[in-house]
Scaffold this motif. Structure first.
Motif, PDB file in Angstrom:
ATOM      1  N   ARG A  61       4.831   7.705  12.025  1.00  0.00           N
ATOM      2  CA  ARG A  61       5.992   7.209  10.299  1.00  0.00           C
ATOM      3  C   ARG A  61       6.122   5.638  10.707  1.00  0.00           C
ATOM      4  O   ARG A  61       6.304   5.238  11.898  1.00  0.00           O
ATOM      5  CB  ARG A  61       6.629   7.312  10.385  1.00  0.00           C
ATOM      6  CG  ARG A  61       6.085   8.918   9.905  1.00  0.00           C
ATOM      7  CD  ARG A  61       7.768  10.184   9.534  1.00  0.00           C
ATOM      8  NE  ARG A  61       8.349  10.214  10.818  1.00  0.00           N
ATOM      9  CZ  ARG A  61       9.285  10.192  11.506  1.00  0.00           C
ATOM     10  NH1 ARG A  61      10.572  10.293  10.662  1.00  0.00           N
ATOM     11  NH2 ARG A  61      10.000  10.581  13.157  1.00  0.00           N
ATOM     12  N   THR A  68      11.891  -9.901   9.542  1.00  0.00           N
ATOM     13  CA  THR A  68      12.099  -8.947  10.796  1.00  0.00           C
ATOM     14  C   THR A  68      12.699  -9.099  11.219  1.00  0.00           C
ATOM     15  O   THR A  68      12.884  -8.303  12.149  1.00  0.00           O
ATOM     16  CB  THR A  68      10.652  -8.525  10.646  1.00  0.00           C
ATOM     17  OG1 THR A  68      10.063  -9.539  11.065  1.00  0.00           O
ATOM     18  CG2 THR A  68      10.040  -8.207   8.948  1.00  0.00           C
ATOM     19  N   SER A  74       1.709  -0.955   5.635  1.00  0.00           N
ATOM     20  CA  SER A  74       1.510   0.330   5.734  1.00  0.00           C
ATOM     21  C   SER A  74       0.428   0.471   4.964  1.00  0.00           C
ATOM     22  O   SER A  74      -0.190   2.340   5.154  1.00  0.00           O
ATOM     23  CB  SER A  74       2.386   1.379   4.218  1.00  0.00           C
ATOM     24  OG  SER A  74       3.509   1.571   4.354  1.00  0.00           O
ATOM     25  N   ASP A  75      -0.952  -0.002   5.746  1.00  0.00           N
ATOM     26  CA  ASP A  75      -2.488   0.300   5.591  1.00  0.00           C
ATOM     27  C   ASP A  75      -2.396   1.086   6.686  1.00  0.00           C
ATOM     28  O   ASP A  75      -2.543   0.785   8.616  1.00  0.00           O
ATOM     29  CB  ASP A  75      -2.941  -1.125   5.388  1.00  0.00           C
ATOM     30  CG  ASP A  75      -3.068  -1.726   4.599  1.00  0.00           C
ATOM     31  OD1 ASP A  75      -2.597  -1.397   3.367  1.00  0.00           O
ATOM     32  OD2 ASP A  75      -4.162  -2.707   4.313  1.00  0.00           O
ATOM     33  N   SER A  99       0.658  -0.824   0.736  1.00  0.00           N
ATOM     34  CA  SER A  99      -0.290   0.165   0.055  1.00  0.00           C
ATOM     35  C   SER A  99       1.180   1.066   0.241  1.00  0.00           C
ATOM     36  O   SER A  99       0.260   2.440   0.384  1.00  0.00           O
ATOM     37  CB  SER A  99      -1.297  -0.252   1.155  1.00  0.00           C
ATOM     38  OG  SER A  99      -1.555  -1.428   1.279  1.00  0.00           O
ATOM     39  N   ASP A 100       1.767   1.204  -0.262  1.00  0.00           N
ATOM     40  CA  ASP A 100       3.139   1.961  -0.199  1.00  0.00           C
ATOM     41  C   ASP A 100       2.083   2.931  -1.250  1.00  0.00           C
ATOM     42  O   ASP A 100       2.755   2.520  -2.479  1.00  0.00           O
ATOM     43  CB  ASP A 100       4.632   2.285  -0.384  1.00  0.00           C
ATOM     44  CG  ASP A 100       4.912   1.615   1.060  1.00  0.00           C
ATOM     45  OD1 ASP A 100       4.264   0.482   1.738  1.00  0.00           O
ATOM     46  OD2 ASP A 100       6.224   2.161   1.617  1.00  0.00           O
ATOM     47  N   ASN A 111      10.153  -8.162  -0.668  1.00  0.00           N
ATOM     48  CA  ASN A 111       9.552  -8.580   0.698  1.00  0.00           C
ATOM     49  C   ASN A 111       7.977  -9.325   0.419  1.00  0.00           C
ATOM     50  O   ASN A 111       7.366 -10.044   1.951  1.00  0.00           O
ATOM     51  CB  ASN A 111       9.551  -7.542   2.080  1.00  0.00           C
ATOM     52  CG  ASN A 111       9.319  -8.248   3.223  1.00  0.00           C
ATOM     53  OD1 ASN A 111      10.339  -9.230   3.494  1.00  0.00           O
ATOM     54  ND2 ASN A 111       8.258  -7.581   4.090  1.00  0.00           N
ATOM     55  N   VAL A 133       9.798  -2.572  -0.215  1.00  0.00           N
ATOM     56  CA  VAL A 133       8.516  -3.540   0.060  1.00  0.00           C
ATOM     57  C   VAL A 133       8.060  -4.391  -0.622  1.00  0.00           C
ATOM     58  O   VAL A 133       6.945  -5.619  -0.434  1.00  0.00           O
ATOM     59  CB  VAL A 133       7.453  -2.710   1.137  1.00  0.00           C
ATOM     60  CG1 VAL A 133       7.761  -1.546   2.226  1.00  0.00           C
ATOM     61  CG2 VAL A 133       7.277  -1.182  -0.055  1.00  0.00           C
ATOM     62  N   SER A 167       6.794  -1.159   8.481  1.00  0.00           N
ATOM     63  CA  SER A 167       6.201  -1.198   7.015  1.00  0.00           C
ATOM     64  C   SER A 167       6.167  -3.118   7.134  1.00  0.00           C
ATOM     65  O   SER A 167       5.108  -3.609   6.226  1.00  0.00           O
ATOM     66  CB  SER A 167       6.304  -0.737   6.148  1.00  0.00           C
ATOM     67  OG  SER A 167       7.511  -0.655   5.271  1.00  0.00           O
ATOM     68  N   LYS A 168       7.335  -3.654   6.934  1.00  0.00           N
ATOM     69  CA  LYS A 168       7.528  -5.490   6.166  1.00  0.00           C
ATOM     70  C   LYS A 168       7.389  -5.556   7.803  1.00  0.00           C
ATOM     71  O   LYS A 168       7.332  -6.833   8.005  1.00  0.00           O
ATOM     72  CB  LYS A 168       9.105  -5.779   6.072  1.00  0.00           C
ATOM     73  CG  LYS A 168       9.977  -4.849   4.630  1.00  0.00           C
ATOM     74  CD  LYS A 168      11.049  -5.001   4.337  1.00  0.00           C
ATOM     75  CE  LYS A 168      11.569  -5.050   3.239  1.00  0.00           C
ATOM     76  NZ  LYS A 168      12.736  -4.687   2.863  1.00  0.00           N
TER      77      LYS A 168
END
Lengths: 352, 352
Positions: free
Chosen positions: B291, A351, B267-268, A267-268, A326, A323, B262-263
């Motif tokens: 962020r 991660t 990023s939702d 979603s970036d 990934n 991302v 975000s990984k």
């Protein structure tokens, strides 16, 4: 696994990498680093592929950068050496894993606080060889990193007396005007800095202008992406990683649905709204991937003269390739439109 | 793999599932479906775990829903049967894979266009047994689905005469007021509809109010997430999936950095800005994860009276759990704070 077939024969959605472009991107950055006598320590978070890390080292990289220990473990297993963890490691589990790595390859670590110092020192002691430490400072991103020269000096003093550590220098992300000032202030305090590691592909072409920086940590340059194109830091023809997708529905004249949603593209968005939508349809640049569900990409064709048909294959330049890598267990690598192999993304999802 | 240790002993970042909450969530939705004589066909995209799919069927689900063939292949391998692909399948590769599935389990598929019809028909012919087809219509989301009753009737007519297909009814996502109108219009045209499949956890409690709907496709209800809490469709104590993280840096009095970016969290955001940030710190609800980098979560503690310390473990309720599941190779399952097992997310990443 090598399969001689056109990339257009691959089932979609599928990430497809152009090896010629990768090689050009890698060579260009190494030539830049060489020209300016900067050490290049590429960040593998973008590709997570041991073979590309090996290619980067073969071209002249001094070692690699990993964000997490899991990535470093995969890279060490594949024979990579001299690995910087550019991330604060905290706690006994991380110390144990870092020690195990340090017994077999050269490890370095960045720290910005006393607990991370303690963790890395414990690892160095367990490994029986000191671990090189970079003290991280904040050059404006407001992420990790000490925020004052006084804090840096205090932490450096602790590193210098800690058992299991060797003070190697400073680290920041990204390199900025503030970087040079900070480095100068630390040097002025009488601290020798064998390494000053800066970072970031967006500003990489200006890395040599930041006084004091000795090393570049860059990742995205291997593939480039839509954000870098919008920033003017890459050209479209430098982009080596595209997602091939299929139009699976055409409910109205101006709407197409792709088989690629947020589980394929993430979603970036491009930062600061510099470009609309969730990726660029390179063959239909006036189309906008305006919404994503998990497996659907909703494309507005309202501004397109020519429109993709139901069942057509299209290619998407991701907004943020690191991302996207990934999300996929494997990537197809290609040359001249032919598949050269399907490579597992060995460090995907690591991660921890 | 079963390991009797507290969840707080797991290295972070790590997704931790509370089995008691999962079981309550599954039982509650099945009871609702039973009470209203609705068939429940849970969507496995949220969990991607065969064991939870089996639990859903054991409680009374009529079968399962998958978005992509790769998910269905994993589920069929694990012994699940009666699988609906709620997604338009296009092309000979998809036909071949659907046929292979249809030879061993009961398969159904949704279509909204003639190419998808052709693909599913080919699969049914190859499998030697007809595949049940639901014609998808758009109830307002502007995603897939035919947009008029006339189109639906035309497609239904084609399904009815196609070799390899059996017409089962209609499908939409999500169920809405428009759903009942559309279904009535198709029925009024003389079409018998054994199945009308609606969907969506947010509106699940009102599924029985949509006249004509016979089946519920819901996914997120198994875990729930911050978006559902903000929508009033779940309570915080119904949320069964939290990411455990560690504060790895505390650069300033009001900033904490988590080892989850975000990984780890995706990023939702919560739709329509209904809640700030990239997840809820359940123990520090006034903190804002403002962020994300790929591996860093930047937390603003400016509004917190009590603040997490460097090295502290914290728990994050994801904004959108379905995409978080898809980032992790494995999840920890727990009861009363003790680890019951580490389960591979078997259908993770299967976007084809």
């Amino acid at each position: 696994m090598s399969e001689r077939r056109p990339v257009t024969a691959l089932e979609t959605p599928v990430p497809v990498i152009d090896l010629d472009r990768v090689e050009r991107n890698l060579a260009r950055m190494q030539a830049y680093a060489d020209e300016h006598r900067l050490a290049l320590r590429p960040h593998i978070k973008t590709h997570k592929l041991p073979r590309f890390a090996q290619a980067q080292v073969a071209l002249g990289a001094v070692g690699i950068t990993c964000q997490k220990l899991g990535e470093a473990e995969v890279m060490a297993d594949a024979g990579l050496d001299d690995i910087l963890i550019s991330y604060p490691l905290i706690g006994p589990d991380k110390a144990r894993r870092l020690a195990a790595l340090a017994r077999r390859v050269t490890m370095r670590a960045a720290i910005d606080n006393p607990l991370a110092l303690e963790t890395v020192a414990l690892a160095g002691q367990e490994a029986g060889r000191p671990i090189g430490v970079l003290v991280e400072f904040d050059s404006g991103l407001k992420r990790t990193g000490v925020t004052s020269v006084a804090e840096a000096l205090a932490l450096i003093a602790q590193v210098k007396v800690a058992d299991g550590l060797r003070f190697d220098g400073l680290m920041t992300y990204p390199s900025s005007a503030a970087t040079a000032d900070f480095v100068r202030a630390v040097r002025d305090a009488g601290i020798a800095l064998p390494v000053v590691s800066g970072g970031g592909t967006p500003g990489a072409a200006h890395a040599h202008e930041i006084a004091g920086v000795t090393e570049m940590r860059v990742g995205t340059y291997i593939y480039n992406d839509r954000t870098l194109v919008e920033l003017g830091a890459a050209r479209l023809e430098d982009c080596a990683f595209l997602v091939h997708a299929t139009v699976v529905s055409r409910p109205t004249e101006t709407r197409a649905i792709l088989d690629s949603g947020s589980k394929t593209l993430s979603s970036d968005l491009v930062p600061r709204g510099a470009a609309a939508g969730y990726g660029l349809l390179v063959d239909y640049p006036d189309a906008v991937i305006e919404r994503l569900s998990e497996e659907h990409g909703m494309v507005d064709l309202g501004r397109c003269e020519r429109k993709p048909a139901l069942g057509e294959r299209v290619r998407i330049l991701p907004n943020h390739v690191c991302v996207v890598t990934n999300l996929h267990d494997a990537v197809a690598v290609s040359r001249d439109g032919m598949v050269e192999g399907i490579w597992p993304v060995a460090a995907r999802g690591l991660t921890r």
